[in-house]
Design a protein around this motif. Structure first.
Motif, PDB file in Angstrom:
ATOM      1  N   UNK A 545      38.256  70.900  84.614  1.00 37.53           N
ATOM      2  CA  UNK A 545      37.342  72.044  84.640  1.00 37.53           C
ATOM      3  C   UNK A 545      37.962  73.269  83.972  1.00 37.53           C
ATOM      4  N   UNK A 546      39.269  73.474  84.176  1.00 37.90           N
ATOM      5  CA  UNK A 546      39.943  74.614  83.550  1.00 37.90           C
ATOM      6  C   UNK A 546      39.844  74.539  82.026  1.00 37.90           C
ATOM      7  N   UNK A 547      40.145  73.360  81.463  1.00 37.97           N
ATOM      8  CA  UNK A 547      40.069  73.203  80.002  1.00 37.97           C
ATOM      9  C   UNK A 547      38.635  73.344  79.521  1.00 37.97           C
ATOM     10  N   UNK A 548      37.722  72.731  80.256  1.00 37.76           N
ATOM     11  CA  UNK A 548      36.305  72.705  79.850  1.00 37.76           C
ATOM     12  C   UNK A 548      35.720  74.107  79.797  1.00 37.76           C
ATOM     13  N   UNK A 549      36.061  74.907  80.799  1.00 38.36           N
ATOM     14  CA  UNK A 549      35.473  76.247  80.875  1.00 38.36           C
ATOM     15  C   UNK A 549      36.323  77.296  80.149  1.00 38.36           C
ATOM     16  N   UNK A 550      37.604  77.368  80.481  1.00 39.65           N
ATOM     17  CA  UNK A 550      38.441  78.466  79.994  1.00 39.65           C
ATOM     18  C   UNK A 550      38.873  78.294  78.542  1.00 39.65           C
ATOM     19  N   UNK A 551      39.128  77.057  78.122  1.00 39.02           N
ATOM     20  CA  UNK A 551      39.618  76.829  76.757  1.00 39.02           C
ATOM     21  C   UNK A 551      38.478  76.517  75.797  1.00 39.02           C
ATOM     22  N   UNK A 552      37.590  75.617  76.195  1.00 34.19           N
ATOM     23  CA  UNK A 552      36.480  75.240  75.310  1.00 34.19           C
ATOM     24  C   UNK A 552      35.289  76.182  75.443  1.00 34.19           C
ATOM     25  N   UNK A 553      35.246  76.972  76.539  1.00 38.23           N
ATOM     26  CA  UNK A 553      34.174  77.958  76.699  1.00 38.23           C
ATOM     27  C   UNK A 553      32.841  77.370  77.094  1.00 38.23           C
ATOM     28  N   UNK A 554      32.835  76.183  77.686  1.00 44.92           N
ATOM     29  CA  UNK A 554      31.582  75.562  78.111  1.00 44.92           C
ATOM     30  C   UNK A 554      31.128  76.126  79.453  1.00 44.92           C
ATOM     31  N   UNK A 555      29.836  76.094  79.673  1.00 44.44           N
ATOM     32  CA  UNK A 555      29.254  76.573  80.935  1.00 44.44           C
ATOM     33  C   UNK A 555      28.341  75.490  81.505  1.00 44.44           C
ATOM     34  N   UNK A 568      36.645  65.382  76.215  1.00 51.39           N
ATOM     35  CA  UNK A 568      37.418  66.604  76.424  1.00 51.39           C
ATOM     36  C   UNK A 568      38.782  66.504  75.752  1.00 51.39           C
ATOM     37  N   UNK A 569      39.421  65.344  75.884  1.00 55.48           N
ATOM     38  CA  UNK A 569      40.739  65.144  75.289  1.00 55.48           C
ATOM     39  C   UNK A 569      40.666  65.259  73.769  1.00 55.48           C
ATOM     40  N   UNK A 570      39.614  64.710  73.169  1.00 54.07           N
ATOM     41  CA  UNK A 570      39.454  64.823  71.718  1.00 54.07           C
ATOM     42  C   UNK A 570      39.181  66.269  71.305  1.00 54.07           C
ATOM     43  N   UNK A 571      38.343  66.962  72.083  1.00 53.60           N
ATOM     44  CA  UNK A 571      38.005  68.347  71.741  1.00 53.60           C
ATOM     45  C   UNK A 571      39.223  69.259  71.799  1.00 53.60           C
ATOM     46  N   UNK A 572      40.072  69.050  72.796  1.00 49.45           N
ATOM     47  CA  UNK A 572      41.239  69.922  72.950  1.00 49.45           C
ATOM     48  C   UNK A 572      42.279  69.658  71.870  1.00 49.45           C
ATOM     49  N   UNK A 573      42.113  68.540  71.140  1.00 51.17           N
ATOM     50  CA  UNK A 573      43.032  68.225  70.048  1.00 51.17           C
ATOM     51  C   UNK A 573      42.810  69.061  68.797  1.00 51.17           C
ATOM     52  N   UNK A 574      41.704  69.818  68.759  1.00 51.51           N
ATOM     53  CA  UNK A 574      41.449  70.673  67.600  1.00 51.51           C
ATOM     54  C   UNK A 574      42.432  71.846  67.583  1.00 51.51           C
ATOM     55  N   UNK A 576      42.448  75.048  66.898  1.00 52.21           N
ATOM     56  CA  UNK A 576      42.193  76.341  67.538  1.00 52.21           C
ATOM     57  C   UNK A 576      42.278  76.251  69.062  1.00 52.21           C
ATOM     58  N   UNK A 577      41.891  75.089  69.613  1.00 46.77           N
ATOM     59  CA  UNK A 577      41.957  74.910  71.059  1.00 46.77           C
ATOM     60  C   UNK A 577      43.394  74.695  71.520  1.00 46.77           C
ATOM     61  N   UNK A 578      44.164  73.952  70.720  1.00 48.57           N
ATOM     62  CA  UNK A 578      45.570  73.727  71.061  1.00 48.57           C
ATOM     63  C   UNK A 578      46.330  75.052  71.120  1.00 48.57           C
ATOM     64  N   UNK A 579      46.075  75.911  70.148  1.00 47.31           N
ATOM     65  CA  UNK A 579      46.780  77.188  70.109  1.00 47.31           C
ATOM     66  C   UNK A 579      46.396  78.064  71.293  1.00 47.31           C
ATOM     67  N   UNK A 580      45.140  77.994  71.707  1.00 47.81           N
ATOM     68  CA  UNK A 580      44.689  78.797  72.842  1.00 47.81           C
ATOM     69  C   UNK A 580      45.293  78.294  74.144  1.00 47.81           C
ATOM     70  N   UNK A 581      45.360  76.980  74.323  1.00 43.65           N
ATOM     71  CA  UNK A 581      45.914  76.405  75.548  1.00 43.65           C
ATOM     72  C   UNK A 581      47.435  76.564  75.588  1.00 43.65           C
ATOM     73  N   UNK A 582      48.084  76.310  74.426  1.00 42.35           N
ATOM     74  CA  UNK A 582      49.533  76.473  74.287  1.00 42.35           C
ATOM     75  C   UNK A 582      50.322  75.601  75.266  1.00 42.35           C
ATOM     76  N   UNK A 583      49.816  74.394  75.548  1.00 40.91           N
ATOM     77  CA  UNK A 583      50.528  73.460  76.427  1.00 40.91           C
ATOM     78  C   UNK A 583      50.314  72.031  75.918  1.00 40.91           C
ATOM     79  N   UNK A 584      51.200  71.156  76.355  1.00 42.97           N
ATOM     80  CA  UNK A 584      51.050  69.733  76.051  1.00 42.97           C
ATOM     81  C   UNK A 584      49.970  69.145  76.971  1.00 42.97           C
ATOM     82  N   UNK A 585      49.043  68.395  76.389  1.00 40.41           N
ATOM     83  CA  UNK A 585      47.972  67.771  77.174  1.00 40.41           C
ATOM     84  C   UNK A 585      48.249  66.279  77.271  1.00 40.41           C
ATOM     85  N   UNK A 586      48.223  65.756  78.501  1.00 41.64           N
ATOM     86  CA  UNK A 586      48.499  64.347  78.743  1.00 41.64           C
ATOM     87  C   UNK A 586      47.256  63.688  79.341  1.00 41.64           C
TER      88      UNK A 586
END
Length: 773
Positions: A545-555, A568-574, A576-586
């Motif tokens: 939910x944190x990634x979905x709302x705070x990083x991807x901006x979905x509501x 979600x995992x594919x979307x966070x691989x873009x 601009x999203x990686x730079x915003x999250x600034x963490x490794x996603x597993x």
């Protein structure tokens, strides 16, 4: 070159492998032969399949293509590609049209939202209570708005594809998208559907029509083969009332069918009366025979297994005559419109008896097992060809395609297609795109190894749901692995695929405890109801939910499912999203599951894959594997080893290969691959207390590894072993080098530490950065 490569947004990629694929497939269609093709990931198999069949479709106006894949998501992707081709080539393919067939639930709930929204806006339904609205939003049969439009007059024009976008347009025009989809399936020249639609004889007849002039493509064929080999041929439940019969799983609760026979039709029609009476008589015989078969058995929860002979011997000797008579009567009923309200009962009864008749005619090809605590029996076909003969036998040609269906000759044997055309195409990836490692020291088998000191003790397999498959020593090794792998992979997407859901849960639990220390955020989908993993399950939801709302901006309402997790995992691989999250996603998932097969994690969506364990059947399924191996042993002179490979080993390595292949979807993709399970090296730690290693047959080990992608087929380098006691390291070193002296590249330098692994990973990623710039 075939038309499919001349249109659409993608430029033609006419590689040698594509030529081989197309011409082999075309030869099979022309000569009415089946075809088995292993083609590498990224080849463009969808267009190659279409190129193989299109000349046949254009030459005969009655010819059709049934294109099937493993999941609805894959089906929709194929449909979009077909739609793109047809749209761009209307004049050349003016006689071709296509449709998807994905089931009413997907259409109404996910792709068109066709009930709730309409019911809320439609004045004709304004007096419906909220409760009725909720029912209508879930059940087509309760939808009052569409009841009169279910069989609408939608016509599928040429050179078009009824895909999910067209379904949405149909809904917006005020017609029923479910009715449209079902109505055109019999007339479309190309139908794209999930594999499961080939699991039901009446669905094939109803939605696909006659297969006489059909070419059937089975993409992701490893998944289809696994289902044909592992899922029950027939499941009979007695005394368990259910409102529906799950024919996809060939599950037939007799009490429900009896109830349908009693209530489904009030007519005095003589044929219906006869079907009811004859059908009930046979069903009662089955009930009695099953009860006799179970009598005197222990009522413990453990699985009891029996062959079919006892069950069949308890049936009336004339049972096959009864079955044939009822099947014949049901066929008459199903062809008559005046008995349409009896169709469901007739279909269920007829298909149950067709399957049962097959078991009675050749009981040696089947195996029955049941739980005495539950009045049910599951019958398995020991040879997958039994299912295929019944369901696909009338087609012109069947084309099996997969990136992991080796060895193709053995697969042909399993399918019963000894005369099929067979080809294995070379992979298209450069070995420089891989950096792979083998990790020794962990054996993930759930067999009762009785590891017997306090740092490695495991509970017995009898309490599987609570078993701690990760010992303290295992956790230590995995923690070291994650530390040294994650540091050089900072801010990258990493997939961890485990051999079973229990391992997924415990790895996720380990990562939860170490997440702050490792600097990672973990997502995954755990269905377990085990209370000991409830905190980990909730933690995964919160991360999602944190990634979905705070990083991807979905509501809006969050969708937490395996499919949503993968997207979600594919979307966070873009970037601009990686730079915003600034963490490794597993991503944590199970080998052979939805997230580990058929999903494209292209480019930066996955830059490291860690596989933990080999997805062999769990101990509870060992008896089934043994019986299958005994059966296959009868057919081969080289005996037991071959039989075990066909029964379960090859399927396990195909799942492993699929997991590894998630990170290599296009020729440009580069990723680190780390494989954790010492059995991949031909060794097995059987007792941590005594530090005793069993050295397996390396010839067989190498044969299993050949099922993986070519760059990781041999353990000739990067064997991480330095964390094992020195006395054992020397034995393992000697074992691998001594048995493989003809394999180039095996030297002392190939046995490395976790620190060496970290250094190589960092260099691998730095090299990529240099190339990109």
């Amino acid at each position: 070159m075939p038309l499919v490569f001349n249109f659409g947004r993608r430029k033609p990629e006419l590689r040698v492998q594509q030529h081989q694929f197309i011409y082999t497939g075309y030869e099979g269609v022309v000569t009415r032969r089946n075809v088995i093709i292993e083609g590498p990931t990224g080849l463009g198999k969808t267009r190659a399949c279409l190129a193989s069949v299109l000349p046949y479709l254009l030459s005969d106006p009655e010819a059709r293509l049934i294109y099937t894949s493993a999941t609805v998501t894959q089906v929709c992707n194929v449909a979009e590609e077909i739609s793109e081709i047809l749209l761009a080539s209307k004049s050349a393919l003016s006689t071709i049209n296509a449709t998807i067939h994905i089931g009413a639930e997907k259409v109404k709930n996910e792709y068109t939202n066709c009930f709730t929204r309409k019911l809320n806006l439609d004045n004709r339904n304004k007096n419906l209570s909220q409760e009725q609205s909720d029912i209508s939003s879930r059940n087509c049969k309760e939808c009052k708005y569409y009841r009169g439009l279910r069989s609408n007059s939608y016509k599928l024009s040429s050179a078009t594809c009824l895909d999910k976008h067209e379904l949405q347009r149909i809904k917006e025009s005020g017609n029923c998208p479910v009715g449209a989809m079902r109505g055109v399936s019999n007339e479309a020249r190309i139908v794209v559907a999930p594999h499961s639609y080939l699991s039901d004889l009446f669905w094939i007849k109803k939605y696909f029509g006659s297969l006489e002039k059909c070419v059937i493509v089975i993409d992701e064929a490893h998944s289809f083969l696994s289902a044909a080999a592992d899922e029950p041929f027939l499941s009979i439940s007695v005394g368990q009332s259910s409102k529906s019969v799950n024919r996809i799983g060939d599950n037939y609760p007799i009490s429900s069918i009896l109830e349908q026979l009693n209530t489904s039709h009030k007519s005095d029609n003589d044929l219906i009366k006869s079907v009811k009476e004859s059908g009930k008589a046979v069903l009662h015989k089955i009930q009695i025979a099953l009860s006799k078969c179970q009598s005197g058995q222990s009522l413990k929860d453990e699985l009891i297994s029996e062959d079919l002979f006892e069950f069949i011997s308890n049936l009336d000797p004339k049972i096959e005559n009864f079955l044939n008579e009822v099947i014949h009567q049901c066929d008459h009923l199903l062809s008559r419109n005046d008995t349409k309200f009896f169709h469901l009962s007739a279909e269920n009864l007829s298909q149950l008896f067709i399957l049962l008749r097959e078991c009675i005619r050749s009981p040696i090809e089947f195996f029955m097992r049941y739980k005495p605590s539950e009045p049910s029996a599951k019958i398995y076909a020991l040879h997958p060809k039994t299912k295929l003969r019944m369901r696909l036998g009338g087609s012109r040609s069947v084309l099996f395609s997969s990136a992991t269906i080796s060895p193709v000759t053995d697969v042909a044997d399993m399918l019963g297609y000894s005369t099929a055309l067979k080809i294995k195409l070379n992979h298209i990836f450069s070995e420089e795109n891989y950096k792979h490692f083998f990790i020794a020291g962990i054996n993930t088998s759930l067999k009762d190894e009785f590891r017997d000191n306090e740092r490695s003790q495991r509970q017995g397999i009898q309490s599987l749901s609570n078993e701690r498959v990760l010992s303290l020593r295992d956790r230590d090794i995995l923690t070291q692995l994650f530390e040294h792998a994650f540091r050089p992979a900072r801010k990258k997407n990493i997939g961890i695929f485990c051999n079973n859901i229990l391992m997924v849960q415990q790895v996720a639990e380990l990562l939860r405890d170490k997440s702050e220390e490792l600097g990672i955020i973990v997502i995954g989908f755990i269905t377990s109801k085990d209370s000991i993993y409830s905190n980990t399950k909730q933690w995964l939801r919160e991360n999602h939910e944190f990634i979905w709302r705070s990083i991807l901006g979905n509501q809006g309402v969050i969708n937490f499912s395996d499919e949503a997790v993968g997207q979600l995992f594919k979307d966070i691989g873009k970037k601009e999203h990686k730079e915003k999250l600034n963490r490794t996603v597993v991503l944590c998932a199970v080998q052979g599951g939805t997230l580990a097969e058929g999903v494209d994690y292209r480019g930066d969506a996955m830059e490291m894959v860690i596989t933990i364990g080999l997805p062999y059947p769990p101990p509870s399924e060992e008896i089934l594997g043994k019986i299958k191996a005994d059966y296959w042993n009868m057919f081969y002179e080289d005996g037991r080893q071959k039989a075990e490979e066909l029964a379960f080993k090859q399927a396990a390595f195909r799942k492993l290969a699929q997991s590894i292949g998630r990170a290599h979807r296009t020729p440009r993709d580069r990723a680190v691959v780390i494989m954790v399970d010492e059995r991949l090296l031909g060794i097995k730690n059987t007792s941590s207390k005594n530090n005793s290693y069993e050295f397996l047959n390396l010839r067989n080990t190498a044969k299993n590894l050949e099922l993986l992608q070519k760059p990781v087929q041999g353990f000739s380098k990067n064997i991480v072993i330095e964390h094992i006691q020195s006395s054992n390291r020397a034995k393992i070193n000697e074992h691998i080098k001594g048995k493989n002296k003809n394999w180039a590249g095996v030297s002392d330098a190939d046995f490395i530490s976790f620190a060496d692994m970290e250094k190589q990973i960092r260099e691998f990623y730095d090299t990529k950065n240099i190339q990109d710039t």
